[in-house]
Write a protein that holds these residues in place. Structure first.
Motif, PDB file in Angstrom:
ATOM      1  N   UNK A 107      -6.902  -7.035 -10.444  1.00 36.59           N
ATOM      2  CA  UNK A 107      -7.390  -5.672 -10.033  1.00 36.59           C
ATOM      3  C   UNK A 107      -7.124  -5.403  -8.475  1.00 36.59           C
ATOM      4  N   UNK A 108      -7.594  -6.452  -7.692  1.00 34.64           N
ATOM      5  CA  UNK A 108      -7.707  -5.898  -6.382  1.00 34.64           C
ATOM      6  C   UNK A 108      -6.465  -6.517  -5.537  1.00 34.64           C
ATOM      7  N   UNK A 109      -5.601  -7.346  -5.829  1.00 33.49           N
ATOM      8  CA  UNK A 109      -4.574  -7.992  -5.171  1.00 33.49           C
ATOM      9  C   UNK A 109      -3.276  -7.686  -5.915  1.00 33.49           C
ATOM     10  N   UNK A 111      -1.749  -5.009  -7.248  1.00 34.21           N
ATOM     11  CA  UNK A 111      -0.928  -3.943  -6.946  1.00 34.21           C
ATOM     12  C   UNK A 111      -0.001  -4.195  -5.839  1.00 34.21           C
ATOM     13  N   UNK A 112      -0.507  -4.829  -4.695  1.00 25.56           N
ATOM     14  CA  UNK A 112       0.181  -4.931  -3.721  1.00 25.56           C
ATOM     15  C   UNK A 112       1.323  -6.224  -3.807  1.00 25.56           C
ATOM     16  N   UNK A 113       0.775  -7.158  -4.448  1.00 24.09           N
ATOM     17  CA  UNK A 113       1.765  -8.332  -4.890  1.00 24.09           C
ATOM     18  C   UNK A 113       3.013  -7.779  -5.810  1.00 24.09           C
ATOM     19  N   UNK A 114       2.766  -6.972  -6.770  1.00 26.29           N
ATOM     20  CA  UNK A 114       3.666  -6.488  -7.589  1.00 26.29           C
ATOM     21  C   UNK A 114       4.558  -5.542  -6.886  1.00 26.29           C
ATOM     22  N   UNK A 247     -13.260  -9.809  -4.048  1.00 31.35           N
ATOM     23  CA  UNK A 247     -12.793 -10.131  -5.425  1.00 31.35           C
ATOM     24  C   UNK A 247     -12.975  -8.783  -6.119  1.00 31.35           C
ATOM     25  N   UNK A 248     -13.778  -7.982  -5.855  1.00 33.15           N
ATOM     26  CA  UNK A 248     -14.322  -7.071  -6.582  1.00 33.15           C
ATOM     27  C   UNK A 248     -14.136  -5.558  -5.997  1.00 33.15           C
ATOM     28  N   UNK A 295      -4.021 -10.849   2.519  1.00 32.10           N
ATOM     29  CA  UNK A 295      -4.220 -10.772   3.926  1.00 32.10           C
ATOM     30  C   UNK A 295      -4.693  -9.294   4.620  1.00 32.10           C
ATOM     31  N   UNK A 296      -5.136  -8.252   3.686  1.00 31.59           N
ATOM     32  CA  UNK A 296      -5.422  -7.033   4.111  1.00 31.59           C
ATOM     33  C   UNK A 296      -6.998  -7.294   4.604  1.00 31.59           C
ATOM     34  N   UNK A 297      -7.319  -6.584   5.259  1.00 27.15           N
ATOM     35  CA  UNK A 297      -8.661  -6.362   5.787  1.00 27.15           C
ATOM     36  C   UNK A 297      -9.682  -6.524   4.606  1.00 27.15           C
ATOM     37  N   UNK A 298     -10.896  -7.028   4.700  1.00 30.74           N
ATOM     38  CA  UNK A 298     -11.749  -6.982   3.635  1.00 30.74           C
ATOM     39  C   UNK A 298     -12.540  -5.709   3.811  1.00 30.74           C
ATOM     40  N   UNK A 299     -12.906  -5.040   2.656  1.00 31.65           N
ATOM     41  CA  UNK A 299     -13.531  -3.752   2.580  1.00 31.65           C
ATOM     42  C   UNK A 299     -14.866  -3.826   3.236  1.00 31.65           C
TER      43      UNK A 299
END
Length: 304
Positions: A107-109, A111-114, A247-248, A295-299
Motif C-alpha cells: 500500500x505504501x511503497x 505505487x512508486x515501485x510499480x 509501513x502504514x 527512500x522517500x522521506x518518512x511521513x
C-alpha cells in the motif's frame, strides 16, 4: 590423486530434481542406459545410493536430500561463470518477480515501485505475496525472489540482506477520540482499549515490553494479524492501535496519529534475497528499484 569428474554435478543436480532416471535422461538428452551408468558412477563416487526404489518410483536418501541444494547452487554458479555477460535490456525483459512482504508494504511503497518498473521494463510483472511468518524456506527454495521485513534471529545465515529504512511505532486513533484532547501520559495511553497485532497469536509485543519498566500494561481487547485490519477497526471504534509509522502511511489517512509517550527502540526494515540471485542483473536492478521506492522521506506524525 585424480580429480573427480565435475560433469557429474550436472547429472546429480538433474537426478535429484527429477527423482527419475528416465526423466533425468530426457532433460539431459541421454539414453536411459547412459543415465543409469552415470547414476552408478555417482553412487561409487559419493559412497551413497542417492536414489532408492520405493514402489514404482525412486526416493532420495538422506545424503541426497542434504546434497540437493548445495549441488544446485554449485551448478547454477558454474553456469553463471561460463555464461556470456550480456548487457541487461530492460525494455525487452520479460519476467515475473515474487515479492514476499509484510502488511502495509504494498500500500505504501507499491505505487512508486510499480510506476518505475512500468516505465523502465513494461514486460516485468510483480507478484506480491503476504508474509505470514519469518520462515526463510521460500527464499531458499526459490519460491520467492525478494522479501522485506525486520530480520529475525531465525533468518537463514546464508541470505543476503540490505537495510531499506528505519521505522518507529506510533499510536493511531479515530478523529475525535478522547485521547486526542489533553496531555497524553503513558498511564493514559495504557488505560485505553487496545488492538494487538500479531502473526503468531502472541498477546505481548514490543509496545508491551516498553511499558513494562514503567509498571504499566495495555488492555488488549482484540488480536488481529495485520496493520490494515487493525486500522480498519480503529476507524470505526474507540480502539487504539500502535503501528510502524512508515509501513502504514497511506493506511492512516483520515486517522489521528501521535508519537507514543514513552521511549521505544526503532526497527530496521530490510530486504532479503538468496545468494543464488545476488549476481543476476535483472534481480540487481529490481533491488535498486525497491531501494529507491523506499527512500522517500518518512511521513510526519501529528502529536496530541
Amino acid at each position: 590423486m585424480s580429480l573427480p569428474d565435475l560433469n557429474l554435478l550436472v547429472t546429480l543436480d538433474v537426478l535429484l530434481a527429477e527423482c527419475s532416471v528416465a526423466g533425468a535422461a530426457r532433460r539431459l538428452r541421454l539414453s536411459p542406459s547412459a543415465m543409469s551408468r552415470a547414476l552408478a558412477r555417482l553412487r561409487e563416487t559419493t559412497g551413497d545410493p542417492l536414489l532408492v526404489r520405493a514402489g514404482r518410483g525412486l526416493v532420495p536418501t538422506p545424503r541426497a536430500v542434504a546434497l540437493r541444494e548445495q549441488v544446485h547452487l554449485l551448478v547454477q554458479s558454474g553456469e553463471a561463470v561460463l555464461r556470456p555477460a550480456n548487457q541487461l535490456k530492460l525494455a525487452q525483459l520479460s519476467r515475473t518477480f515474487t515479492l514476499r512482504t509484510s502488511d502495509g508494504f504494498v500500500e505504501n511503497f507499491g505505487p512508486a515501485l510499480l510506476a518505475r518498473i512500468g516505465k523502465e521494463a513494461p514486460g516485468v510483472r510483480l507478484h506480491f505475496v503476504q508474509k505470514s511468518d519469518k520462515d526463510s524456506a521460500p527464499l531458499r527454495d526459490g519460491l520467492v525472489d525478494l522479501e522485506t521485513g525486520v530480520v529475525g534471529k531465525g533468518a537463514a545465515p546464508e541470505l543476503r540482506l540490505q537495510a531499506l529504512f528505519r521505522d518507529r511505532f506510533i499510536g493511531v486513533v479515530r478523529a475525535g477520540h478522547p485521547l486526542v484532547e489533553g496531555e497524553l501520559t503513558p498511564a493514559r495511553y495504557a488505560a485505553g482499549r487496545h488492538i494487538g497485532i500479531t502473526r503468531r497469536g502472541l498477546d505481548k509485543g514490543p509496545v508491551d515490553q516498553a511499558l513494562l519498566p514503567l509498571g504499566l500494561a495495555r488492555d488488549v481487547v482484540t488480536l488481529v494479524g495485520g496493520f490494515a485490519t487493525a486500522l480498519a477497526l480503529v476507524r470505526a471504534s474507540d480502539l487504539v492501535a500502535s503501528v510502524p509509522e512508515r509501513h502504514t502511511g497511506s493506511l492512516r489517512t483520515g486517522l489521528h496519529s501521535f508519537a507514543l509517550p514513552f521511549d521505544m527502540p526503532e526497527i530496521t526494515v530490510s530486504m532479503l534475497w538468496h545468494p543464488r540471485l545476488d549476481a543476476d542483473p535483472a534481480h540487481r536492478w529490481l533491488r535498486g528499484c525497491v531501494r529507491e521506492a523506499c527512500a522517500a522521506d518518512a511521513p510526519a506524525t501529528q502529536s496530541v
